[in-house]
Design a protein around this motif. Structure first.
Motif, PDB file in Angstrom:
ATOM      1  N   LEU A 204       9.651  12.004   6.487  1.00 13.70           N
ATOM      2  CA  LEU A 204      10.511  12.725   5.553  1.00 13.70           C
ATOM      3  C   LEU A 204      10.988  14.047   6.159  1.00 13.70           C
ATOM      4  O   LEU A 204      12.142  14.448   5.963  1.00 13.70           O
ATOM      5  CB  LEU A 204       9.753  12.996   4.251  1.00 13.70           C
ATOM      6  CG  LEU A 204       9.680  11.857   3.231  1.00 13.70           C
ATOM      7  CD1 LEU A 204       8.789  12.246   2.055  1.00 13.70           C
ATOM      8  CD2 LEU A 204      11.070  11.496   2.732  1.00 13.70           C
ATOM      9  N   TRP A 205      10.115  14.705   6.906  1.00 16.37           N
ATOM     10  CA  TRP A 205      10.470  15.970   7.541  1.00 16.37           C
ATOM     11  C   TRP A 205      11.597  15.761   8.552  1.00 16.37           C
ATOM     12  O   TRP A 205      12.546  16.536   8.615  1.00 16.37           O
ATOM     13  CB  TRP A 205       9.235  16.561   8.210  1.00 16.37           C
ATOM     14  CG  TRP A 205       9.200  18.064   8.273  1.00 16.37           C
ATOM     15  CD1 TRP A 205       9.944  18.857   9.086  1.00 16.37           C
ATOM     16  CD2 TRP A 205       8.388  18.946   7.498  1.00 16.37           C
ATOM     17  NE1 TRP A 205       9.645  20.177   8.893  1.00 16.37           N
ATOM     18  CE2 TRP A 205       8.691  20.263   7.914  1.00 16.37           C
ATOM     19  CE3 TRP A 205       7.426  18.774   6.520  1.00 16.37           C
ATOM     20  CZ2 TRP A 205       8.067  21.393   7.371  1.00 16.37           C
ATOM     21  CZ3 TRP A 205       6.803  19.887   5.980  1.00 16.37           C
ATOM     22  CH2 TRP A 205       7.124  21.164   6.388  1.00 16.37           C
ATOM     23  N   VAL A 206      11.473  14.695   9.367  1.00 14.04           N
ATOM     24  CA  VAL A 206      12.522  14.381  10.337  1.00 14.04           C
ATOM     25  C   VAL A 206      13.835  14.081   9.627  1.00 14.04           C
ATOM     26  O   VAL A 206      14.910  14.575  10.020  1.00 14.04           O
ATOM     27  CB  VAL A 206      12.099  13.187  11.216  1.00 14.04           C
ATOM     28  CG1 VAL A 206      13.246  12.749  12.117  1.00 14.04           C
ATOM     29  CG2 VAL A 206      10.890  13.543  12.068  1.00 14.04           C
ATOM     30  N   ALA A 207      13.776  13.276   8.569  1.00 18.48           N
ATOM     31  CA  ALA A 207      14.993  12.904   7.846  1.00 18.48           C
ATOM     32  C   ALA A 207      15.641  14.120   7.188  1.00 18.48           C
ATOM     33  O   ALA A 207      16.869  14.275   7.209  1.00 18.48           O
ATOM     34  CB  ALA A 207      14.674  11.843   6.794  1.00 18.48           C
ATOM     35  N   PHE A 208      14.831  15.010   6.616  1.00 20.77           N
ATOM     36  CA  PHE A 208      15.383  16.166   5.920  1.00 20.77           C
ATOM     37  C   PHE A 208      16.052  17.128   6.891  1.00 20.77           C
ATOM     38  O   PHE A 208      17.171  17.597   6.651  1.00 20.77           O
ATOM     39  CB  PHE A 208      14.280  16.885   5.142  1.00 20.77           C
ATOM     40  CG  PHE A 208      14.787  17.864   4.118  1.00 20.77           C
ATOM     41  CD1 PHE A 208      15.118  17.433   2.846  1.00 20.77           C
ATOM     42  CD2 PHE A 208      14.937  19.201   4.432  1.00 20.77           C
ATOM     43  CE1 PHE A 208      15.598  18.322   1.895  1.00 20.77           C
ATOM     44  CE2 PHE A 208      15.420  20.097   3.498  1.00 20.77           C
ATOM     45  CZ  PHE A 208      15.744  19.663   2.222  1.00 20.77           C
ATOM     46  N   LEU A 209      15.383  17.414   8.005  1.00 23.36           N
ATOM     47  CA  LEU A 209      15.995  18.304   8.984  1.00 23.36           C
ATOM     48  C   LEU A 209      17.226  17.668   9.626  1.00 23.36           C
ATOM     49  O   LEU A 209      18.226  18.347   9.889  1.00 23.36           O
ATOM     50  CB  LEU A 209      14.981  18.678  10.072  1.00 23.36           C
ATOM     51  CG  LEU A 209      13.830  19.603   9.680  1.00 23.36           C
ATOM     52  CD1 LEU A 209      13.049  20.018  10.923  1.00 23.36           C
ATOM     53  CD2 LEU A 209      14.317  20.836   8.942  1.00 23.36           C
ATOM     54  N   GLY A 210      17.155  16.354   9.879  1.00 20.14           N
ATOM     55  CA  GLY A 210      18.260  15.695  10.556  1.00 20.14           C
ATOM     56  C   GLY A 210      19.467  15.441   9.677  1.00 20.14           C
ATOM     57  O   GLY A 210      20.604  15.496  10.157  1.00 20.14           O
TER      58      GLY A 210
ATOM     59  N   MET B  82       9.823  21.841   3.169  1.00 21.40           N
ATOM     60  CA  MET B  82      10.926  21.378   4.007  1.00 21.40           C
ATOM     61  C   MET B  82      12.158  22.254   3.815  1.00 21.40           C
ATOM     62  O   MET B  82      12.897  22.523   4.774  1.00 21.40           O
ATOM     63  CB  MET B  82      11.245  19.909   3.686  1.00 21.40           C
ATOM     64  CG  MET B  82      10.185  18.940   4.138  1.00 21.40           C
ATOM     65  SD  MET B  82      10.684  17.196   4.048  1.00 21.40           S
ATOM     66  CE  MET B  82      10.962  17.011   2.284  1.00 21.40           C
ATOM     67  N   LEU B  83      12.364  22.725   2.589  1.00 19.52           N
ATOM     68  CA  LEU B  83      13.484  23.625   2.339  1.00 19.52           C
ATOM     69  C   LEU B  83      13.286  24.954   3.056  1.00 19.52           C
ATOM     70  O   LEU B  83      14.234  25.508   3.646  1.00 19.52           O
ATOM     71  CB  LEU B  83      13.631  23.843   0.832  1.00 19.52           C
ATOM     72  CG  LEU B  83      14.881  24.580   0.362  1.00 19.52           C
ATOM     73  CD1 LEU B  83      16.127  23.782   0.712  1.00 19.52           C
ATOM     74  CD2 LEU B  83      14.811  24.827  -1.142  1.00 19.52           C
ATOM     75  N   ALA B  84      12.060  25.464   3.043  1.00 18.80           N
ATOM     76  CA  ALA B  84      11.771  26.715   3.750  1.00 18.80           C
ATOM     77  C   ALA B  84      11.923  26.545   5.259  1.00 18.80           C
ATOM     78  O   ALA B  84      12.468  27.424   5.944  1.00 18.80           O
ATOM     79  CB  ALA B  84      10.361  27.194   3.405  1.00 18.80           C
ATOM     80  N   ALA B  85      11.455  25.420   5.797  1.00 19.65           N
ATOM     81  CA  ALA B  85      11.616  25.165   7.228  1.00 19.65           C
ATOM     82  C   ALA B  85      13.084  24.994   7.595  1.00 19.65           C
ATOM     83  O   ALA B  85      13.513  25.397   8.685  1.00 19.65           O
ATOM     84  CB  ALA B  85      10.817  23.924   7.637  1.00 19.65           C
ATOM     85  N   SER B  86      13.869  24.408   6.695  1.00 20.39           N
ATOM     86  CA  SER B  86      15.299  24.231   6.962  1.00 20.39           C
ATOM     87  C   SER B  86      16.021  25.563   7.006  1.00 20.39           C
ATOM     88  O   SER B  86      17.020  25.708   7.733  1.00 20.39           O
ATOM     89  CB  SER B  86      15.918  23.338   5.881  1.00 20.39           C
ATOM     90  OG  SER B  86      15.316  22.057   5.888  1.00 20.39           O
ATOM     91  N   TRP B  87      15.558  26.522   6.229  1.00 23.69           N
ATOM     92  CA  TRP B  87      16.152  27.863   6.256  1.00 23.69           C
ATOM     93  C   TRP B  87      16.104  28.446   7.662  1.00 23.69           C
ATOM     94  O   TRP B  87      17.048  29.070   8.123  1.00 23.69           O
ATOM     95  CB  TRP B  87      15.400  28.748   5.265  1.00 23.69           C
ATOM     96  CG  TRP B  87      15.810  30.184   5.271  1.00 23.69           C
ATOM     97  CD1 TRP B  87      17.055  30.688   5.020  1.00 23.69           C
ATOM     98  CD2 TRP B  87      14.970  31.307   5.531  1.00 23.69           C
ATOM     99  NE1 TRP B  87      17.037  32.061   5.105  1.00 23.69           N
ATOM    100  CE2 TRP B  87      15.775  32.470   5.409  1.00 23.69           C
ATOM    101  CE3 TRP B  87      13.615  31.461   5.832  1.00 23.69           C
ATOM    102  CZ2 TRP B  87      15.266  33.754   5.597  1.00 23.69           C
ATOM    103  CZ3 TRP B  87      13.098  32.732   6.008  1.00 23.69           C
ATOM    104  CH2 TRP B  87      13.928  33.854   5.896  1.00 23.69           C
TER     105      TRP B  87
END
Length: 307
Positions: A91-97, A176-181
């Motif tokens: 999920l982390w890979v998909a969210f960032l990608g 994941m939202l915080a990491a995407s920031w």
């Protein structure tokens, strides 16, 4: 005479071949040797050691006992946190990608158009990149915590605050939202540098052919960014699979925030000291990384070869 003149002309037209002296060869060899040695010691040595230790049982002090594939069998069948961690990493890979990376590209396109205060926007959007994910995790606690958290204070639900970081149904999405920031700013800078290097005559030719801005971007600009796409894709996969400190800073990577990196740490340097079992998890994470990276690079290189 004519042959001599022709030979002299050919000799004069030739560029002199520079021969390296022994000192030059020694310096180049030493510099390359140091880089290769450092790479082997820091990267490939531990990776190969993890592969070997994954087939053993060792607590770090006693004798190393060979167990074959038992660690992998126990990991797949009996470890309750393994499959949730695999699902969370994917999920982390998909969210960032699929979310953070396209959003970073969009920001790069908007800034590249020369909007007012573009330098200010670049600085503000890139600022999170200089922060470590552990700091981002602590900031998430300040914003999303149930005790005087900024978000719950703004919502005004003090009697029954939303447990953004403790509820396993939402805490992973918040992280994941915080990491995407942080990831978005990094992607924006990479794509912004790529957009600056695109030949403007290509865009002018597309405009003369009647192409719209959207068609120009997807059929001219984006294919020209293929080298940047490769870099961004690899970085996205690495950032997603090595995520550790942001979830560990929140709740030690438990209660809905299980990741493979957390399981590796808990087993290798935790109280159990199951180094062989933790190494098996590390090999699984290495396998995921290689599958994603090699597949992505093969796809990009095949596309570059076809064009």
């Amino acid at each position: 005479m004519s042959q001599r003149i022709a030979g002299t002309a050919r000799s004069a037209g030739r560029r002199p071949v520079r021969r390296f002296r022994r000192r030059d060869v020694a310096v180049v060899g030493a510099l390359l040797g140091m880089a290769v040695l450092l790479d082997v010691v820091v990267v490939w040595g531990p990776a190969l050691a993890s592969v070997g230790l994954s087939f053993t049982s060792w607590d770090g002090l006693g004798d190393i006992r060979w167990v074959g594939g038992d660690n992998y069998a126990n990991l797949v069948r009996d470890h309750p946190a393994f499959w949730p961690a695999v699902r969370h990493n994917l999920l982390w890979v998909a969210f960032l990608g699929l979310v953070a990376t396209p959003f970073g590209l969009l920001l790069a396109v908007l800034v590249d158009r020369g909007v007012r205060f573009s330098r200010f926007y670049q600085s503000v959007l890139y600022l999170p990149v200089v922060l470590s994910l552990a700091v981002v995790g602590f900031m998430a606690q300040l914003l999303l915590g149930t005790d005087q958290g900024v978000v719950n204070t703004v919502i005004g639900d003090g009697r029954d605050p939303v447990d953004w970081l403790g509820d396993p149904r939402v805490n992973l999405w918040m992280m994941m939202l915080a990491a995407s920031w942080r990831h978005t700013g990094y992607v924006m800078i990479l794509y912004l540098a790529g957009l600056k290097s695109v030949d403007p005559t290509l865009k002018e030719a597309a405009a003369l052919d009647g192409a719209s801005e959207r068609q120009t971007f997807f059929h001219v600009t984006l294919p020209a960014l293929r080298p940047v796409n490769v870099v961004v894709g690899v970085i996205t996969v690495i950032e997603a699979l090595r995520a550790f400190d942001i979830v560990y800073a929140v709740n030690k990577g438990r209660n809905g925030l299980e990741l493979l990196s957390v399981l590796i740490t808990d087993n290798i340097i935790g109280e159990a000291s199951r180094i062989g079992f933790g190494s098996a998890i590390a090999v699984v994470l290495l396998g995921f990384s290689l599958v994603f990276v090699v597949t992505f690079l093969a796809h990009e290189w095949r596309g570059a070869h076809d064009t």
